[in-house]
Design a protein around this motif. Structure first.
Motif, PDB file in Angstrom:
ATOM      1  N   LEU A  65       0.830  -1.213   0.000  1.00  0.00           N
ATOM      2  CA  LEU A  65       0.000   0.000   0.000  1.00  0.00           C
ATOM      3  C   LEU A  65       0.859   1.256   0.000  1.00  0.00           C
ATOM      4  O   LEU A  65       0.592   2.210  -0.711  1.00  0.00           O
ATOM      5  CB  LEU A  65      -0.928  -0.007   1.225  1.00  0.00           C
ATOM      6  N   ALA A 103      -8.623  -3.811  -1.126  1.00  0.00           N
ATOM      7  CA  ALA A 103      -9.419  -2.648  -1.512  1.00  0.00           C
ATOM      8  C   ALA A 103     -10.875  -3.054  -1.752  1.00  0.00           C
ATOM      9  O   ALA A 103     -11.805  -2.322  -1.411  1.00  0.00           O
ATOM     10  CB  ALA A 103      -8.836  -1.993  -2.766  1.00  0.00           C
ATOM     11  N   GLU A 106     -12.553  -3.180   1.404  1.00  0.00           N
ATOM     12  CA  GLU A 106     -12.833  -1.812   1.841  1.00  0.00           C
ATOM     13  C   GLU A 106     -14.113  -1.310   1.178  1.00  0.00           C
ATOM     14  O   GLU A 106     -14.977  -0.732   1.847  1.00  0.00           O
ATOM     15  CB  GLU A 106     -11.633  -0.921   1.483  1.00  0.00           C
ATOM     16  N   ARG A 107     -14.266  -1.579  -0.094  1.00  0.00           N
ATOM     17  CA  ARG A 107     -15.452  -1.126  -0.824  1.00  0.00           C
ATOM     18  C   ARG A 107     -16.708  -1.842  -0.333  1.00  0.00           C
ATOM     19  O   ARG A 107     -17.814  -1.344  -0.504  1.00  0.00           O
ATOM     20  CB  ARG A 107     -15.270  -1.370  -2.330  1.00  0.00           C
ATOM     21  N   GLY A 109     -17.147  -2.507   2.799  1.00  0.00           N
ATOM     22  CA  GLY A 109     -17.490  -1.982   4.113  1.00  0.00           C
ATOM     23  C   GLY A 109     -16.561  -2.342   5.247  1.00  0.00           C
ATOM     24  O   GLY A 109     -16.831  -1.991   6.393  1.00  0.00           O
ATOM     25  N   CYS A 110     -15.457  -3.034   4.970  1.00  0.00           N
ATOM     26  CA  CYS A 110     -14.569  -3.415   6.072  1.00  0.00           C
ATOM     27  C   CYS A 110     -14.036  -2.157   6.776  1.00  0.00           C
ATOM     28  O   CYS A 110     -13.521  -1.254   6.121  1.00  0.00           O
ATOM     29  CB  CYS A 110     -13.410  -4.252   5.541  1.00  0.00           C
ATOM     30  N   PRO A 111     -14.165  -2.093   8.090  1.00  0.00           N
ATOM     31  CA  PRO A 111     -13.737  -0.888   8.815  1.00  0.00           C
ATOM     32  C   PRO A 111     -12.244  -0.882   9.123  1.00  0.00           C
ATOM     33  O   PRO A 111     -11.821  -0.961  10.275  1.00  0.00           O
ATOM     34  CB  PRO A 111     -14.578  -0.944  10.098  1.00  0.00           C
ATOM     35  N   TRP A 112     -11.435  -0.774   8.084  1.00  0.00           N
ATOM     36  CA  TRP A 112      -9.986  -0.715   8.288  1.00  0.00           C
ATOM     37  C   TRP A 112      -9.625   0.469   9.180  1.00  0.00           C
ATOM     38  O   TRP A 112     -10.230   1.544   9.085  1.00  0.00           O
ATOM     39  CB  TRP A 112      -9.258  -0.553   6.948  1.00  0.00           C
ATOM     40  N   ARG A 114      -7.623   3.715  10.140  1.00  0.00           N
ATOM     41  CA  ARG A 114      -7.264   4.765   9.171  1.00  0.00           C
ATOM     42  C   ARG A 114      -6.225   5.721   9.716  1.00  0.00           C
ATOM     43  O   ARG A 114      -6.121   5.953  10.914  1.00  0.00           O
ATOM     44  CB  ARG A 114      -8.521   5.573   8.827  1.00  0.00           C
ATOM     45  N   ARG A 115      -5.522   6.333   8.788  1.00  0.00           N
ATOM     46  CA  ARG A 115      -4.668   7.469   9.110  1.00  0.00           C
ATOM     47  C   ARG A 115      -5.540   8.719   9.208  1.00  0.00           C
ATOM     48  O   ARG A 115      -6.689   8.720   8.790  1.00  0.00           O
ATOM     49  CB  ARG A 115      -3.617   7.651   8.013  1.00  0.00           C
ATOM     50  N   ASP A 116      -4.958   9.800   9.733  1.00  0.00           N
ATOM     51  CA  ASP A 116      -5.745  11.021   9.930  1.00  0.00           C
ATOM     52  C   ASP A 116      -6.344  11.538   8.626  1.00  0.00           C
ATOM     53  O   ASP A 116      -7.428  12.126   8.614  1.00  0.00           O
ATOM     54  CB  ASP A 116      -4.886  12.121  10.568  1.00  0.00           C
ATOM     55  N   ASP A 117      -5.642  11.314   7.507  1.00  0.00           N
ATOM     56  CA  ASP A 117      -6.147  11.835   6.234  1.00  0.00           C
ATOM     57  C   ASP A 117      -7.140  10.885   5.567  1.00  0.00           C
ATOM     58  O   ASP A 117      -7.571  11.139   4.439  1.00  0.00           O
ATOM     59  CB  ASP A 117      -4.979  12.134   5.290  1.00  0.00           C
ATOM     60  N   GLY A 118      -7.488   9.791   6.244  1.00  0.00           N
ATOM     61  CA  GLY A 118      -8.496   8.890   5.702  1.00  0.00           C
ATOM     62  C   GLY A 118      -7.944   7.714   4.929  1.00  0.00           C
ATOM     63  O   GLY A 118      -8.691   6.815   4.540  1.00  0.00           O
ATOM     64  N   ARG A 119      -6.626   7.704   4.699  1.00  0.00           N
ATOM     65  CA  ARG A 119      -6.050   6.539   4.035  1.00  0.00           C
ATOM     66  C   ARG A 119      -5.977   5.367   5.011  1.00  0.00           C
ATOM     67  O   ARG A 119      -5.949   5.557   6.228  1.00  0.00           O
ATOM     68  CB  ARG A 119      -4.647   6.868   3.513  1.00  0.00           C
ATOM     69  N   TRP A 134      -2.503  -4.338   6.748  1.00  0.00           N
ATOM     70  CA  TRP A 134      -3.743  -3.591   6.971  1.00  0.00           C
ATOM     71  C   TRP A 134      -4.432  -4.213   8.170  1.00  0.00           C
ATOM     72  O   TRP A 134      -4.432  -5.439   8.330  1.00  0.00           O
ATOM     73  CB  TRP A 134      -4.684  -3.695   5.783  1.00  0.00           C
TER      74      TRP A 134
END
Lengths: 599, 248
Positions: A65, A103, A106-107, A109-112, A114-119, A134
Motif C-alpha cells: 500500500l 481494496a 474496503e469497498r 465496508g470493512c472498517p480498516w 485509518r490514518r488522519d487523512d483517511g487513508r 492492513w
C-alpha cells in the motif's frame, strides 16, 4: 436415546457447492456469483458463517500500500520467510493481487483502521520489511469475515445451508459429482449434486493439545480430498504462534509486537537478541528482534524454556509480552481485544503488567495441493484458504499473509469453479445410490452397541494430542517422530474398532460429529508425522535435533506430497519447488538497520 | 497435589425425540477458578455425559456461538470464569425467547433471516469497480465503529422483553447493524433500509428497556443505535409531511 435408522436421503441439484463459510469460502461464493449470476450456488458450513475461525484472526492482512513498498519487497519477504520452499510463481501472483482484494473488502465496508487523512493505516508484522499489514484494530479477521458475510446477503443466488456437516465428496468418471453430508439439526443425510466444489474448510490445528484454534479446526476437508487421491502437500510444516496464553492457547496477536511490544524472559532480558535476531539497537527496526518471523521466535522460546529462563504459571511456562510502554491510549485504539482478553482471562491489565505468553500451534501451512486458480488434481474440486496449499507459505508463513491469501485464492477458486460448473455434464441418477452407500458407515457408528472397553472420543483425542506434542513439536528428532507415527497408527486402529458414543440419537448429535472429525484428524496427524520424518533436514518451522540439523538445498529443496491410504500410513514423496527469480541463500534476520517510527 | 474443589452445574435439557418436557440434570465436577464455564461444559461432555449438547467454537468471545442463560442472565459460556460462579450451583439454560433444537442449542434462524431485512450490509455508494480503497477519516469510522462490533451472539435478543412478546420485532442486533451501515460514510443504502426501519417491527417497536446494552459482551449499545434511528425515522416522517414528494 436411540435413533430411527436409515433416514431418507435428500437430493438437491445445484451448480456449485462451497464447503466452508469462513473467509475463503465466502470470497469464493461471492466471486462465483459475480462471475456468473445465473449459477445456483450452495454454501454449506458446519457452523453459521460468522462463527468460522477467520473470525479469530487478529493482527491484519498484508498488501502493498505504502509508497516505500513494492511487490518485489513483499515477494522477497515472503519467499525468504518461507525459507525458499514457496512456489515463487504463486507468490508473484499473490502479492500482485493482494492490494486489489483488500481494496475490494474496503469497498464492501470493512472498517480498516485509518490514518488522519483517511487513508488505510498499516502496521509492521514479523518478517515484513515495510508496514504492509492492513488492520481493523486487533479484530481484523472478525471484521473481514462479517464484511464478507454481510456482503453475501446481497446475493440471493448464494443459498446457505448452515450447520451442514460434510462427510463425503462423490466422484464419477467426469470428476467431482456431489457433496454429501449431514444436516446437523435433524441428523438426516443430504446430497448436493454439482459439478464443482470449493473446499474452504480451514486448517487442522486441533490435532495438537495447545493451539490457538477454534474447536471446529479439525481438518476434515483435507482428509476428504485425500480420500480421492489428492495429494496433501508440506503437511510437516506446522506453525507455532509465539504468543498465546498458557493453557487455553488463546491468541495474543503479533500486532502487539507490530505496535512495539517486547518479549522478556524470566530475567527481564529481551532474549531474542541471543537467537540471531539482534542486536537490540536500533529499536524498533523491521525483520529484527520481536519483528522476526514466527518460527524463529517460537524456537527461541523453546531454548529459553530448556535453559530455565521462563517464568512458571499455573498453566505452564511462559515469557512476558510487555506492552506497558505503549500506553493506555494506543492499547485502547490498536489492541482493544487482546487487552480485554488479558483482563478477562488472566486478570492482567496490559497497561500496568506484562502478559505471560508461550507458543501454541496456530496454522497448518501445508494442505491440499492446488494450482494458482485453486484447482486440484481432481477435476471439479477446488481448494482455498488454510485447507489448501497454494504454495505461498513454504516452510514458514509470515503473519498477515493468510488473511490476504484467503481473499486472493478464494476469489480465484470461485471464478474457476464457476466456469467448471457450467462446462461439465450433469451428474447421473446413480449418484444417489452411491451416496446412500457412503452414508452407511457414518450411521453405523450410531448403531454400534456401547461397549465398555471402547474408548471415548475424548480419550482418543487426548492420546492424539499427546503423540503430536511429544513427537512432532517445535523441535523434532527421528526417534520422537517415529514414536508419534507408531502411536498414531495404534490410535487409528483403535478408532476403526469403534468409539463409545453416549449419544446415539440423530438430532444435533455433536458427539457423533466429533467422532467423525476425530477419524479425519487422526489421519492428518499421521500425515504430519510421516511427512516430518521423511524430511531429513531442518528448514523453517521443521527443525530437527538429530543428524539433520541443517538445511539441505541439494536434497530437500522439495515439497513433500502425502498420499493417504484408507487404513495404513500415507505414502510420502517429494517434488521440486518452482523457483522463478529468487535464488536460495542464507536466511538472515536482525543485523544492522535503521530505527523506524511506528505511526 | 490437593483435591480440586467441585461444583454443581445444573443444565436444562431437552431432546426432540424425548417424550417428556425439558428436564434439569445436575452434574458435579471438579473445577479450577481460571477455567471458563465453557470448559466445564466440555468436561461434562468429554467425561460424564457425551449427549450434553451445546454450541461452541472460538473460546474467546468473538465467534458468538456459545450463548446461554446462566443463572437467568444471557451470557457467553466462554466468557465466564468458574471462580466467579463458585460456589454454585450454576444453572444453565438455552437462550430465552428462541425455539430449542436440543439442550442448549437454540434455533437462530429467525435472527439470521432478519439481517437482510434490516439491510445489514453496506451498499457501496460510488464507483464499485474502483481498485483503490476509498478514504474515511478516523472520525468517520468512529461514527459507526461501536455498532460494527456486533458478533451476532443473540444475547441481546434473549434480554429483550419486546422480542419475547413480539417475535417479528427486528430486534437489537439487526437494528444496531442497520444503524452501523446507515452511519457509514461509504454507504448509499439508507433509503433501502428506511422501510424496515419505519415499519411497526422496526425501531418503533423498541420500548427502551435497555437490557440489550447491559448484556452485550462487545459493548455495542444497541439501545443507542435504535435511538439514533428513532430520531432519523421521526425526522424523515416530518420532512415527508412538510415536503411531499421528497421521498424517492
Amino acid at each position: 436415546m436411540t435413533a430411527q435408522r436409515h433416514p431418507d436421503l435428500r437430493v438437491i441439484d445445484c451448480d456449485l457447492v462451497v464447503i466452508g463459510g469462513g473467509g475463503a469460502g465466502l470470497r469464493a461464493a461471492l466471486a462465483a456469483t459475480v462471475a456468473d449470476p445465473s449459477l445456483d450456488i450452495v454454501l454449506v458450513s458446519k457452523v453459521v458463517p460468522m462463527r468460522s475461525h477467520t473470525v479469530a484472526a487478529e493482527g491484519g492482512a498484508a498488501a502493498v500500500l505504502r509508497e516505500d513498498d513494492s511487490f518485489e519487497q513483499h515477494f522477497e519477504d515472503t519467499v525468504s520467510g518461507g525459507e525458499w520452499l514457496c512456489d515463487q510463481a504463486a507468490v508473484e501472483a499473490f502479492v500482485a493481487a493482494c492490494p486489489r482484494e483488500l481494496a475490494q473488502l474496503e469497498r464492501w465496508g470493512c472498517p480498516w483502521s485509518r490514518r488522519d487523512d483517511g487513508r488505510v493505516q498499516t502496521r509492521f508484522f514479523g518478517g515484513m520489511r515495510v508496514q504492509r499489514t492492513w488492520f481493523a484494530a486487533d479484530r481484523t479477521g472478525f471484521h473481514m469475515l462479517h464484511t464478507l458475510f454481510q456482503t453475501s446477503l446481497r446475493y440471493p443466488a448464494i443459498r446457505r445451508h448452515d450447520e451442514f456437516f460434510c462427510t463425503n465428496l462423490l466422484v464419477d468418471e467426469h470428476g467431482l459429482a456431489g457433496v454429501l453430508g449431514i444436516d446437523i439439526a435433524t441428523g438426516h443425510p443430504v446430497l448436493y449434486r454439482a459439478r464443482a466444489a470449493v473446499l474452504a474448510t480451514g486448517g487442522a490445528g486441533r490435532v495438537y493439545a495447545h493451539n490457538t484454534n477454534a474447536g471446529i479446526v479439525t481438518g476434515e476437508g483435507m482428509a476428504l480430498a485425500a480420500r480421492h487421491g489428492v495429494a496433501l502437500r508440506d503437511m510437516e510444516f506446522v506453525q507455532w504462534h509465539p504468543t498465546a496464553l498458557p493453557g487455553s492457547g488463546i491468541l495474543i496477536t503479533e500486532g502487539c509486537r507490530g505496535e512495539g511490544g517486547v518479549l522478556l524472559n524470566a530475567e527481564g532480558r529481551r532474549y531474542l537478541e541471543d537467537y540471531g535476531l539482534g542486536p537490540l539497537e536500533p529499536w524498533p527496526r523491521p525483520r529484527a528482534m520481536e519483528l522476526g518471523p514466527r518460527d524463529r521466535l517460537s524456537q527461541a522460546f523453546w531454548h529459553e524454556d530448556r535453559a530455565g529462563r521462563t517464568i512458571t504459571t499455573a498453566q505452564g511456562n511462559a515469557v512476558l509480552l510487555d506492552l506497558r510502554h505503549l500506553g493506555p491510549r494506543r492499547l485502547a485504539e490498536r489492541l482493544p481485544m487482546i487487552s480485554e482478553v488479558a483482563r478477562r482471562f488472566l486478570g492482567i491489565d496490559p497497561v500496568t503488567a506484562p502478559i505471560p505468553v508461550r507458543p501454541a500451534v496456530h496454522y497448518t501451512m501445508g494442505g491440499v495441493a492446488t494450482d494458482l486458480d485453486g484447482s486440484t488434481t481432481l477435476p471439479g474440486l477446488y481448494a482455498a484458504g488454510e485447507c489448501a496449499s497454494a504454495g505461498i507459505h513454504g516452510a514458514n508463513r509470515l503473519g498477515s499473509n493468510s488473511l490476504a491469501e484467503l481473499l486472493v485464492f478464494g476469489r480465484a477458486a470461485g471464478e474457476a469453479a464457476a466456469v467448471r460448473a457450467r462446462s461439465a455434464p450433469r451428474p447421473g441418477e446413480a449418484l444417489a445410490a452411491e451416496a446412500r452407500a457412503c452414508m452407511a458407515p457414518w450411521y453405523a457408528m450410531l448403531e454400534a452397541a456401547p461397549a465398555a472397553e471402547r474408548p471415548r472420543v475424548a480419550t482418543l483425542r487426548n492420546a492424539m494430542h499427546a503423540a503430536m506434542e511429544d513427537g512432532v513439536g517445535i523441535y523434532r528428532d527421528a526417534e520422537g517422530m517415529a514414536r508419534a507415527c507408531e502411536a498414531l497408527a495404534g490410535l487409528r486402529a483403535a478408532y476403526r474398532d469403534g468409539v463409545a458414543l453416549d449419544d446415539r440419537s440423530l438430532a444435533f448429535n455433536t458427539e457423533w460429529l466429533s467422532a467423525i472429525e476425530l477419524g479425519h484428524s487422526l489421519q492428518l496427524a499421521e500425515v504430519m508425522a510421516h511427512a516430518a520424518l521423511a524430511r531429513r533436514e531442518s528448514r523453517g518451522a521443521h527443525q530437527r535435533l538429530d543428524a539433520w540439523r541443517a538445511r539441505d538445498d541439494a536434497g530437500f529443496l522439495v515439497h513433500s506430497l502425502a498420499w493417504c491410504a484408507a487404513d495404513g500410513p500415507p505414502r510420502i514423496e517429494h517434488a521440486p519447488v518452482k523457483l522463478t527469480r529468487s535464488v536460495p541463500r542464507e536466511r538472515v534476520y536482525g543485523g544492522a538497520g535503521e530505527r523506524v517510527a511506528l505511526d | 497435589m490437593s483435591e480440586r474443589p467441585t461444583i454443581v452445574i445444573e443444565v436444562r435439557r431437552w431432546h426432540p425425540d424425548a417424550e417428556q418436557p425439558p428436564w434439569w440434570q445436575a452434574f458435579e465436577l471438579p473445577y479450577r477458578e481460571d477455567q471458563s464455564l465453557l470448559e466445564a461444559l466440555q468436561h461434562i461432555k468429554d467425561e460424564l455425559d457425551g449427549s450434553l449438547t451445546f454450541r461452541w467454537s472460538c473460546r474467546m468471545a468473538i465467534c458468538g456461538s456459545c450463548g446461554c442463560m446462566v443463572d437467568g442472565r444471557p451470557e457467553l459460556s466462554c466468557h465466564l470464569l468458574m471462580g466467579d460462579l463458585a460456589p454454585g450451583p450454576v444453572r444453565v439454560e438455552p437462550l430465552a425467547h428462541f425455539p430449542v433444537i436440543r439442550d442448549l442449542v437454540i434455533d437462530q434462524q429467525d435472527v439470521l433471516d432478519k439481517l437482510p431485512v434490516a439491510g445489514a450490509y453496506l451498499v457501496p455508494g460510488d464507483d464499485t469497480s474502483a481498485t483503490e480503497p476509498s478514504r474515511q477519516t478516523p472520525a468517520q469510522v468512529a461514527e459507526y465503529a461501536q455498532f460494527a462490533q456486533c458478533i451476532n451472539c443473540l444475547l441481546c435478543y434473549s434480554a429483550c422483553p419486546q422480542y419475547g412478546l413480539k417475535p417479528d420485532f427486528l430486534g437489537p442486533a439487526a437494528l444496531a447493524l442497520m444503524a452501523r451501515h446507515d452511519a457509514d460514510s461509504r454507504d448509499a443504502g439508507q433509503a433501502e433500509r428506511r422501510e424496515a426501519r419505519d415499519a411497526t417491527s422496526g425501531v418503533w417497536d423498541c420500548t427502551l428497556v435497555g437490557h440489550c446494552t447491559e448484556v452485550c459482551p462487545q459493548g455495542v449499545d444497541p439501545a443507542r443505535a435504535i435511538n439514533r434511528n428513532k430520531g432519523a425515522s421521526a425526522r424523515d416522517y416530518l420532512l415527508d409531511l412538510l415536503l411531499p414528494g421528497r421521498r424517492r
